[in-house]
Design an enzyme around this catalytic site. Structure first.
Site, PDB file in Angstrom:
ATOM      1  NE  ARG A  28      -1.556  -1.411   3.626  1.00  0.00           N
ATOM      2  CZ  ARG A  28      -1.711  -1.446   4.874  1.00  0.00           C
ATOM      3  NH1 ARG A  28      -2.914  -0.810   5.408  1.00  0.00           N
ATOM      4  NH2 ARG A  28      -0.634  -1.741   5.864  1.00  0.00           N
ATOM      5  CD  GLN A  51       5.443  28.708  16.503  1.00  0.00           C
ATOM      6  OE1 GLN A  51       5.263  29.262  17.661  1.00  0.00           O
ATOM      7  NE2 GLN A  51       5.858  29.188  15.467  1.00  0.00           N
ATOM      8  CG  HIS A  67      15.214  32.678  10.117  1.00  0.00           C
ATOM      9  ND1 HIS A  67      14.450  31.983   9.089  1.00  0.00           N
ATOM     10  CD2 HIS A  67      15.659  34.088   9.635  1.00  0.00           C
ATOM     11  CE1 HIS A  67      14.121  32.880   8.044  1.00  0.00           C
ATOM     12  NE2 HIS A  67      14.930  33.994   8.187  1.00  0.00           N
ATOM     13  CE  LYS A  77      14.389  26.898  14.258  1.00  0.00           C
ATOM     14  NZ  LYS A  77      14.635  27.658  13.091  1.00  0.00           N
ATOM     15  CE1 TYR A 137      11.792  25.248   8.973  1.00  0.00           C
ATOM     16  CE2 TYR A 137       9.754  24.972   8.090  1.00  0.00           C
ATOM     17  CZ  TYR A 137      10.971  25.413   8.048  1.00  0.00           C
ATOM     18  OH  TYR A 137      11.409  26.199   6.669  1.00  0.00           O
ATOM     19  CG  ASP A 173      15.017  35.133   5.172  1.00  0.00           C
ATOM     20  OD1 ASP A 173      14.852  35.590   5.934  1.00  0.00           O
ATOM     21  OD2 ASP A 173      14.926  34.200   4.504  1.00  0.00           O
TER      22      ASP A 173
END
Length: 188
Positions: A28, A51, A67, A77, A137, A173
Protein backbone atom coordinates in the site's frame (compact mmCIF):
# COMPACT_ATOMS: atom_id res chain seq x y z
CA UNK A 1 8.99 -3.75 23.36
CA UNK A 2 8.55 -2.18 19.92
CA UNK A 3 11.35 -1.61 17.46
CA UNK A 4 12.90 1.89 17.39
CA UNK A 5 11.44 3.93 14.53
CA UNK A 6 14.47 6.22 14.29
CA UNK A 7 18.21 6.05 13.94
CA UNK A 8 20.06 9.07 15.37
CA UNK A 9 23.39 9.90 13.70
CA UNK A 10 25.90 12.38 15.10
CA UNK A 11 27.31 15.14 12.90
CA UNK A 12 30.64 16.99 13.31
CA UNK A 13 28.75 19.66 15.33
CA UNK A 14 27.97 18.49 18.86
CA UNK A 15 24.24 18.06 19.44
CA UNK A 16 23.30 18.49 15.78
CA UNK A 17 21.80 15.14 14.84
CA UNK A 18 20.58 13.49 11.65
CA UNK A 19 17.39 11.55 12.26
CA UNK A 20 16.69 8.62 9.95
CA UNK A 21 13.06 7.66 10.07
CA UNK A 22 12.47 3.94 9.60
CA UNK A 23 9.23 3.58 7.64
CA UNK A 24 7.16 0.42 7.70
CA UNK A 25 6.44 -0.46 4.08
CA UNK A 26 4.08 -2.81 2.31
CA UNK A 27 2.19 -2.95 -1.00
CA UNK A 28 0.00 0.00 0.00
CA UNK A 29 2.93 2.33 0.68
CA UNK A 30 4.52 3.19 4.01
CA UNK A 31 3.90 4.43 7.53
CA UNK A 32 6.54 6.68 9.10
CA UNK A 33 6.73 8.19 12.56
CA UNK A 34 7.98 11.80 12.60
CA UNK A 35 8.40 12.18 16.33
CA UNK A 36 8.34 10.18 19.55
CA UNK A 37 9.09 12.09 22.79
CA UNK A 38 10.65 9.03 24.41
CA UNK A 39 13.08 8.36 21.54
CA UNK A 40 13.89 12.01 20.83
CA UNK A 41 14.62 12.70 24.48
CA UNK A 42 17.54 10.27 24.27
CA UNK A 43 18.86 12.29 21.29
CA UNK A 44 18.68 15.62 23.15
CA UNK A 45 15.21 16.98 22.30
CA UNK A 46 13.93 17.15 25.87
CA UNK A 47 11.31 19.90 25.84
CA UNK A 48 7.73 19.46 24.69
CA UNK A 49 6.80 20.62 21.21
CA UNK A 50 5.47 24.16 21.51
CA UNK A 51 4.86 24.98 17.84
CA UNK A 52 4.67 23.20 14.48
CA UNK A 53 5.33 25.16 11.27
CA UNK A 54 4.89 24.17 7.64
CA UNK A 55 6.60 25.94 4.73
CA UNK A 56 6.17 25.72 0.97
CA UNK A 57 8.76 27.08 -1.47
CA UNK A 58 7.96 27.07 -5.17
CA UNK A 59 11.24 27.64 -7.00
CA UNK A 60 14.39 25.57 -7.18
CA UNK A 61 17.42 27.45 -5.83
CA UNK A 62 15.45 29.59 -3.36
CA UNK A 63 17.00 30.19 0.05
CA UNK A 64 15.33 30.80 3.41
CA UNK A 65 17.22 31.66 6.59
CA UNK A 66 19.42 31.78 8.60
CA UNK A 67 17.08 32.17 11.61
CA UNK A 68 17.41 31.59 15.36
CA UNK A 69 16.05 32.86 18.69
CA UNK A 70 18.02 34.43 21.54
CA UNK A 71 17.55 33.44 25.20
CA UNK A 72 15.29 33.15 27.01
CA UNK A 73 13.45 31.78 23.97
CA UNK A 74 16.16 29.62 22.37
CA UNK A 75 14.68 26.62 20.63
CA UNK A 76 15.43 23.15 19.42
CA UNK A 77 13.93 22.16 16.06
CA UNK A 78 13.29 19.01 14.12
CA UNK A 79 13.14 19.82 10.41
CA UNK A 80 11.75 17.35 7.85
CA UNK A 81 11.05 17.55 4.13
CA UNK A 82 7.58 16.39 3.08
CA UNK A 83 7.92 17.09 -0.64
CA UNK A 84 10.90 17.85 -2.86
CA UNK A 85 14.53 18.07 -1.77
CA UNK A 86 16.46 20.70 0.20
CA UNK A 87 20.01 21.48 1.29
CA UNK A 88 19.35 22.04 5.00
CA UNK A 89 21.94 24.06 6.96
CA UNK A 90 22.57 24.55 10.68
CA UNK A 91 25.18 26.99 12.05
CA UNK A 92 26.59 26.65 15.56
CA UNK A 93 26.18 29.96 17.43
CA UNK A 94 26.84 28.63 20.94
CA UNK A 95 29.26 30.82 22.86
CA UNK A 96 32.46 28.94 23.75
CA UNK A 97 31.56 25.98 21.51
CA UNK A 98 34.55 24.29 19.86
CA UNK A 99 32.59 24.47 16.57
CA UNK A 100 31.43 28.10 16.96
CA UNK A 101 30.37 29.55 13.55
CA UNK A 102 30.85 26.22 11.78
CA UNK A 103 28.00 24.90 9.69
CA UNK A 104 26.78 21.49 8.63
CA UNK A 105 24.30 20.64 5.90
CA UNK A 106 22.23 17.59 5.02
CA UNK A 107 20.08 16.79 2.02
CA UNK A 108 16.54 16.31 3.29
CA UNK A 109 13.96 14.89 0.92
CA UNK A 110 10.60 13.20 0.90
CA UNK A 111 12.28 10.01 -0.31
CA UNK A 112 15.32 9.73 2.00
CA UNK A 113 13.26 9.93 5.25
CA UNK A 114 15.85 12.16 6.95
CA UNK A 115 15.20 14.90 9.46
CA UNK A 116 17.63 17.24 11.16
CA UNK A 117 17.46 17.69 14.94
CA UNK A 118 18.85 21.18 15.53
CA UNK A 119 19.71 21.96 19.16
CA UNK A 120 19.38 25.27 20.99
CA UNK A 121 21.93 27.86 19.95
CA UNK A 122 21.96 27.09 16.22
CA UNK A 123 20.79 29.15 13.23
CA UNK A 124 18.86 27.34 10.50
CA UNK A 125 18.24 27.83 6.80
CA UNK A 126 17.87 25.88 3.58
CA UNK A 127 18.08 25.98 -0.20
CA UNK A 128 15.56 24.19 -2.39
CA UNK A 129 17.09 21.65 -4.78
CA UNK A 130 13.81 20.99 -6.57
CA UNK A 131 10.57 22.79 -7.35
CA UNK A 132 7.67 22.82 -4.87
CA UNK A 133 9.37 21.94 -1.58
CA UNK A 134 7.43 21.51 1.64
CA UNK A 135 9.03 21.37 5.08
CA UNK A 136 7.59 20.75 8.51
CA UNK A 137 9.29 22.10 11.63
CA UNK A 138 8.72 20.93 15.21
CA UNK A 139 9.81 23.66 17.67
CA UNK A 140 10.46 23.41 21.40
CA UNK A 141 9.59 27.10 21.81
CA UNK A 142 6.93 29.35 20.33
CA UNK A 143 8.08 32.17 18.07
CA UNK A 144 8.93 35.36 19.97
CA UNK A 145 9.61 38.31 17.68
CA UNK A 146 11.55 40.19 20.38
CA UNK A 147 14.00 37.24 20.62
CA UNK A 148 14.40 36.72 16.88
CA UNK A 149 17.87 36.70 15.38
CA UNK A 150 19.25 36.01 11.92
CA UNK A 151 22.45 35.82 9.93
CA UNK A 152 23.01 36.72 6.31
CA UNK A 153 23.15 33.61 4.09
CA UNK A 154 26.01 35.16 2.09
CA UNK A 155 28.17 36.07 5.11
CA UNK A 156 31.84 35.49 4.22
CA UNK A 157 32.62 34.51 7.84
CA UNK A 158 30.37 31.47 7.39
CA UNK A 159 31.42 30.52 3.85
CA UNK A 160 28.36 28.36 3.31
CA UNK A 161 28.84 26.42 0.10
CA UNK A 162 25.30 26.64 -1.29
CA UNK A 163 24.99 23.92 -3.96
CA UNK A 164 23.58 26.22 -6.65
CA UNK A 165 23.17 29.93 -7.35
CA UNK A 166 20.51 31.54 -5.20
CA UNK A 167 17.50 32.14 -7.45
CA UNK A 168 15.21 33.73 -4.83
CA UNK A 169 15.50 35.14 -1.35
CA UNK A 170 13.08 37.37 0.52
CA UNK A 171 14.01 41.00 0.98
CA UNK A 172 13.95 40.41 4.72
CA UNK A 173 16.38 37.48 4.54
CA UNK A 174 18.62 39.29 2.03
CA UNK A 175 18.99 42.18 4.49
CA UNK A 176 19.89 40.08 7.55
CA UNK A 177 23.07 41.40 9.19
CA UNK A 178 26.58 40.19 8.61
CA UNK A 179 28.44 38.83 11.61
CA UNK A 180 30.40 41.55 13.39
CA UNK A 181 33.90 40.84 14.72
CA UNK A 182 32.64 41.32 18.31
CA UNK A 183 29.88 38.67 17.98
CA UNK A 184 30.46 36.23 20.83
CA UNK A 185 27.57 33.88 20.17
CA UNK A 186 24.62 32.75 22.23
CA UNK A 187 25.14 32.00 25.90
CA UNK A 188 22.84 29.10 26.83
Amino acid sequence: MSQPRFEFLATPLSGLTVVLRKPLEDDRGFFSRFYCAQEFEKAGFRKPIAQINHSFTRKKGAVRGLHFQYPPHVESKVVSCLRGEVFDVAVDLRKNSSTFLRWHAEILSASNHKSLLIPEGFAHGFQTLSEDCELIYLHSESFHSQSEGALNVADSMLEIDWPMPITEISERDRLHPWIQSNFEGILL
